[in-house]
Design an enzyme around this catalytic site. Structure first.
Site, PDB file in Angstrom:
ATOM      1  N   LYS A 123       0.812  -1.208   0.000  1.00 54.39           N
ATOM      2  CA  LYS A 123       0.000   0.000   0.000  1.00 54.39           C
ATOM      3  C   LYS A 123       0.850   1.265   0.000  1.00 54.39           C
ATOM      4  O   LYS A 123       0.343   2.369  -0.235  1.00 54.39           O
ATOM      5  CB  LYS A 123      -0.935  -0.001   1.211  1.00 54.39           C
ATOM      6  CG  LYS A 123      -1.966  -1.123   1.196  1.00 54.39           C
ATOM      7  CD  LYS A 123      -3.297  -0.643   0.657  1.00 54.39           C
ATOM      8  CE  LYS A 123      -4.284  -1.783   0.528  1.00 54.39           C
ATOM      9  NZ  LYS A 123      -5.626  -1.497   0.973  1.00 54.39           N
ATOM     10  N   ASP A 156      -8.205  -0.223   6.803  1.00 55.09           N
ATOM     11  CA  ASP A 156      -8.011  -1.340   7.726  1.00 55.09           C
ATOM     12  C   ASP A 156      -6.618  -1.294   8.327  1.00 55.09           C
ATOM     13  O   ASP A 156      -6.243  -2.166   9.104  1.00 55.09           O
ATOM     14  CB  ASP A 156      -8.211  -2.668   6.995  1.00 55.09           C
ATOM     15  CG  ASP A 156      -9.683  -2.983   6.768  1.00 55.09           C
ATOM     16  OD1 ASP A 156     -10.435  -2.948   7.749  1.00 55.09           O
ATOM     17  OD2 ASP A 156     -10.062  -3.248   5.624  1.00 55.09           O
TER      18      ASP A 156
END
Length: 409
Positions: free
Chosen positions: A76, A119
């Site tokens: 990410k 998350d």
């Protein structure tokens, strides 16, 4: 559970999709990221696992290890920074994109605020990028995100907003805060009227595919080194980013793509069943926190709808077992720190190869050459130690010893 995608096709990469995600834009994103201090200058390792390949009775098994991408600990680190740079360029076209993450425009950006639900890993990447660019960052966390992940995000200066509910509820809250305060949402989840930034996030992920092409010397339009590639699900952004690049590069000779998600967060499988971007049927509460998503990104589904050959789900226990398998290593397989979501591809491969009928359905046989992607390391070290039984630092030490002994980087 396993289903074959009835819409999967072997055809050239469509022009309408190329207008959204392309190799050309991936190269641009890669260039910008190469100047960011949070990204390793070299490609992440592509490691062969011969002992595990022999155990699973496939011709080749490789892992692209994204745990080595960045101090942020996951793939990410590629998506949120690229999206932030592109959005800033929309506001300030005169800015040099290579200077954004170097902080050269911090004075101009100090009153600019970005917000996102997460998350854990996406929020950490956005917080780090916002800190270096000089803008403010607000991260919305839902009830299932642990304190360890919250602290890792807050360490980059982000303001944390906690809510009850699951990931989808946090997405809604981020949108509400954006509308109320004039903040900019930077998310990898698309919805009606919000596609540009999720597209930019997915374009950042395609850097992984660009490296795979280079590391395997894959030729344009030809079948590559792998017959099968296992990709994590979530909302579909990571899978779409990699698939778009490989599909454009290899065309009709692309490999078989198998997308993996938790049994209780099966939104992509449900999308394949229903023929449209759909919601999950389960609780969306999984140990695989990064994949615990209840609703498919409609934009990502446009890429996955005709490119993914099979969708499969795994149980939490299977993911935990795969974490332990990867951390142990073997005489010829390097130990790897692989987080809960990072092992989804391996967990699915072990499930499929353990069942002759499922292997036949997916074409996974003794001639199969399989690539899996370890999307994260120990992004929550305490959780990792609890699940694996060994601290991540100890596994990294064994990894270094293996590398020295076998002369690998």
């Amino acid at each position: 559970m396993l289903i074959a995608n009835p819409r999967a096709a072997r055809k050239p990469y469509p022009a309408d999709l190329r207008a959204l995600l392309s190799i050309e834009k991936a190269r641009q994103s890669r260039q910008w990221l190469s100047h960011w201090r949070e990204i390793a200058p070299a490609a992440t390792p592509l490691r062969d696992l011969p002992d595990l390949a022999e155990t699973l009775q496939v011709a080749r098994l490789s892992v692209k290890d994204e745990s080595a991408r960045s101090p942020l600990g996951s793939f990410k680190a590629l998506g949120a920074p690229v999206a932030l740079v592109r959005q800033i360029l929309r506001r300030h076209p005169d800015i040099d994109p290579q200077g954004v993450l170097a902080g050269r425009y911090a004075a101009r950006l100090k009153d600019y605020t970005v917000v996102s639900a997460t998350d854990g890993n996406h929020g950490r990447g956005l917080a780090a990028a916002a800190r270096d660019a000089g803008c403010r960052c607000v991260i919305v966390l839902h009830a299932h995100v642990g304190k360890e992940r919250e602290d890792a995000i807050a360490a980059y200066g982000a303001q944390i907003v906690r809510i009850a509910g699951n990931y989808d509820a946090s997405v809604e809250e981020a949108a509400r805060l954006s509308a109320a305060h004039g903040w900019q949402v930077v998310s990898d989840t698309s919805y009606e009227g919000y596609e540009d930034i999720p597209r930019d996030v997915m374009q950042g992920y395609s850097v992984i595919a660009a490296e795979i092409v280079e590391q395997t010397a894959a030729q344009p339009g030809a079948a590559g080194a792998y017959t099968h590639i296992m990709l994590q699900g979530g909302v579909g952004g990571m899978a779409a980013g990699l698939i778009s690049y490989l599909w454009e590069h290899q065309g009709a000779n692309r490999p078989r793509f198998i997308v993996v998600e938790p049994a209780q967060a099966d939104c992509l499988m449900q999308s394949a069943i229903q023929g449209r971007a759909a919601r999950a049927t389960g609780s969306v509460d999984s140990v695989m926190a990064g994949l615990a998503c209840g609703e498919t990104s409609p934009l990502a589904w446009r890429f996955l709808e005709t490119s993914v050959d099979h969708f499969t789900t795994i149980e939490d226990e299977e993911a935990i077992d795969a974490m332990r398998v990867r951390s142990r290593g073997s005489e010829r397989d390097i130990p790897i720190v692989a987080g809960e979501s990072g092992v989804a591809g391996l967990a699915a491969l072990q499930r499929l190869r353990g069942d002759a009928a499922l292997s036949a359905q997916t074409g996974l046989d003794a001639q199969a050459r399989v690539l899996i992607v370890n999307t994260e390391g120990a992004t929550a070290p305490g959780v990792f130690r609890q699940l694996v039984g060994t601290p991540a630092d100890e596994i990294l030490q064994r990894q270094r010893q293996f590398s020295r002994k076998n002369h690998v980087r």
